[in-house]
Design a protein around this motif. Structure first.
Motif, PDB file in Angstrom:
ATOM      1  N   GLY A 158     -18.304  27.048 -85.896  1.00 42.72           N
ATOM      2  CA  GLY A 158     -17.978  26.798 -87.295  1.00 42.72           C
ATOM      3  C   GLY A 158     -17.887  28.039 -88.158  1.00 42.72           C
ATOM      4  N   HIS A 159     -17.749  29.222 -87.548  1.00 38.39           N
ATOM      5  CA  HIS A 159     -17.693  30.473 -88.305  1.00 38.39           C
ATOM      6  C   HIS A 159     -16.257  31.009 -88.384  1.00 38.39           C
ATOM      7  CE1 HIS A 159     -22.048  30.487 -87.700  1.00 38.39           C
ATOM      8  NE2 HIS A 159     -22.116  31.413 -88.635  1.00 38.39           N
ATOM      9  N   TRP A 160     -15.979  31.653 -89.509  1.00 34.64           N
ATOM     10  CA  TRP A 160     -14.740  32.416 -89.683  1.00 34.64           C
ATOM     11  C   TRP A 160     -15.091  33.887 -89.511  1.00 34.64           C
ATOM     12  CZ3 TRP A 160     -10.030  30.027 -90.821  1.00 34.64           C
ATOM     13  CH2 TRP A 160     -10.106  28.672 -91.155  1.00 34.64           C
ATOM     14  N   ARG A 161     -14.247  34.636 -88.798  1.00 41.20           N
ATOM     15  CA  ARG A 161     -14.546  36.044 -88.538  1.00 41.20           C
ATOM     16  C   ARG A 161     -13.285  36.898 -88.598  1.00 41.20           C
ATOM     17  NH1 ARG A 161     -17.695  33.262 -84.714  1.00 41.20           N
ATOM     18  NH2 ARG A 161     -19.952  33.591 -84.937  1.00 41.20           N
ATOM     19  N   VAL A 162     -13.500  38.153 -88.949  1.00 41.16           N
ATOM     20  CA  VAL A 162     -12.456  39.164 -88.830  1.00 41.16           C
ATOM     21  C   VAL A 162     -13.157  40.498 -88.607  1.00 41.16           C
ATOM     22  CG1 VAL A 162     -12.330  39.573 -91.340  1.00 41.16           C
ATOM     23  CG2 VAL A 162     -10.412  40.215 -89.870  1.00 41.16           C
ATOM     24  N   THR A 163     -12.673  41.275 -87.639  1.00 43.02           N
ATOM     25  CA  THR A 163     -13.257  42.576 -87.313  1.00 43.02           C
ATOM     26  C   THR A 163     -12.309  43.675 -87.765  1.00 43.02           C
ATOM     27  OG1 THR A 163     -14.435  41.659 -85.409  1.00 43.02           O
ATOM     28  CG2 THR A 163     -14.135  44.045 -85.468  1.00 43.02           C
TER      29      THR A 163
ATOM     30  N   THR B 161     -17.707  43.464 -88.229  1.00 39.72           N
ATOM     31  CA  THR B 161     -17.243  42.079 -88.220  1.00 39.72           C
ATOM     32  C   THR B 161     -17.762  41.343 -89.444  1.00 39.72           C
ATOM     33  OG1 THR B 161     -17.153  42.002 -85.797  1.00 39.72           O
ATOM     34  CG2 THR B 161     -17.244  39.898 -86.966  1.00 39.72           C
ATOM     35  N   PHE B 162     -16.852  40.844 -90.255  1.00 38.03           N
ATOM     36  CA  PHE B 162     -17.198  39.988 -91.385  1.00 38.03           C
ATOM     37  C   PHE B 162     -17.284  38.559 -90.871  1.00 38.03           C
ATOM     38  CE2 PHE B 162     -15.214  43.697 -93.180  1.00 38.03           C
ATOM     39  CZ  PHE B 162     -15.963  43.965 -94.321  1.00 38.03           C
TER      40      PHE B 162
ATOM     41  N   ARG C   1     -21.437  54.338 -89.150  1.00 37.19           N
ATOM     42  CA  ARG C   1     -22.326  53.188 -89.027  1.00 37.19           C
ATOM     43  C   ARG C   1     -22.696  52.664 -90.410  1.00 37.19           C
ATOM     44  NH1 ARG C   1     -27.837  54.287 -89.624  1.00 37.19           N
ATOM     45  NH2 ARG C   1     -28.328  56.476 -90.022  1.00 37.19           N
ATOM     46  N   LYS C   2     -23.057  51.384 -90.452  1.00 33.77           N
ATOM     47  CA  LYS C   2     -23.447  50.760 -91.711  1.00 33.77           C
ATOM     48  C   LYS C   2     -24.859  51.193 -92.078  1.00 33.77           C
ATOM     49  CE  LYS C   2     -24.631  46.294 -93.741  1.00 33.77           C
ATOM     50  NZ  LYS C   2     -24.829  44.848 -93.498  1.00 33.77           N
ATOM     51  N   ILE C   3     -25.046  51.534 -93.351  1.00 32.32           N
ATOM     52  CA  ILE C   3     -26.379  51.873 -93.823  1.00 32.32           C
ATOM     53  C   ILE C   3     -26.739  50.946 -94.970  1.00 32.32           C
ATOM     54  CG2 ILE C   3     -26.263  54.280 -93.097  1.00 32.32           C
ATOM     55  CD1 ILE C   3     -25.669  55.059 -95.955  1.00 32.32           C
TER      56      ILE C   3
END
Length: 203
Positions: A41-46, A5-6, A155-157
């Motif tokens: 107040g956040h913008w998100r995209v997964t 998720t950004f 996974r993110k590293i």
């Protein structure tokens, strides 16, 4: 494949987006819309991303592009003593009408601009302020840096270094550790002088 998720906090911006590309592909970044959450107040995209290295930036529409409206107060006018009261009233009426016309023209121009706005127009692009790694050479725009994301095994590293001995060499229990605090300056600012004394510290 990793689900990531950004997230961007930009509560006062009308639109926000993500520019994303594979770092190893010769292509421009893809512009992806983000959804706004009014509660925080956040913008998100997964997105589901395959293993690899990605460059990304955020984009927002700024309000500075729109033309400021004239002040609501009418221009100050002092009656001209050389004119009749009817003439002065007519001048004030003309000024009021001219001011109202100017306000409506500005509103109409802003409304038209808002309707014509597209994803690639009047956007400000910038690097993620919370990026754990930044590359100044990976952007489509040579004056903009990009954030770097690395995914491996789904996974993110954050660190590409692969630790090899954690599972083979037993660690010393904390209660048996002896910690030395040293200043390299005491060894003529040379690490080689410090390592030469290691046998002494072990004793």
């Amino acid at each position: 494949m990793a689900s990531y998720t950004f997230e961007l906090f930009a509560s006062y911006n009308k639109k926000a987006g993500l520019r994303l590309k594979n770092a190893n592909a010769r292509m421009f970044g893809l512009d992806i819309s983000m959804e706004f959450n009014e509660e925080d107040g956040h913008w998100r995209v997964t997105m589901d991303l395959p293993d690899g290295i990605y460059h990304y930036q955020y984009k927002v529409v700024t309000k500075s592009w729109f033309e400021p409206e004239p002040e609501s107060a009418l221009p100050e006018y002092n009656n001209d003593e050389t004119k009749t009261s009817e003439e002065n009233e007519q001048i004030q009426t003309d000024l009021r009408n001219e001011h109202d016309k100017l306000v409506e023209e500005v509103k109409e121009r802003n409304k038209k601009r808002e309707e014509e706005i597209t994803f690639t127009e009047v956007w400000y692009t910038f690097v993620d302020p919370y990026a754990t790694e930044v590359d100044e050479r990976g952007s489509d725009d040579p004056f903009r840096s990009v954030g770097v994301l690395i995914f491996k095994n789904g996974r993110k590293i954050v660190d590409e270094y692969e630790w090899k001995y954690d599972n083979h060499v037993p660690l010393v229990p904390n209660e048996k550790l002896i910690i030395y605090e040293l200043h390299v300056g005491d060894f003529e600012d040379k690490f080689v002088n410090l390592t030469a004394k290691m046998d002494y510290f072990v004793q």
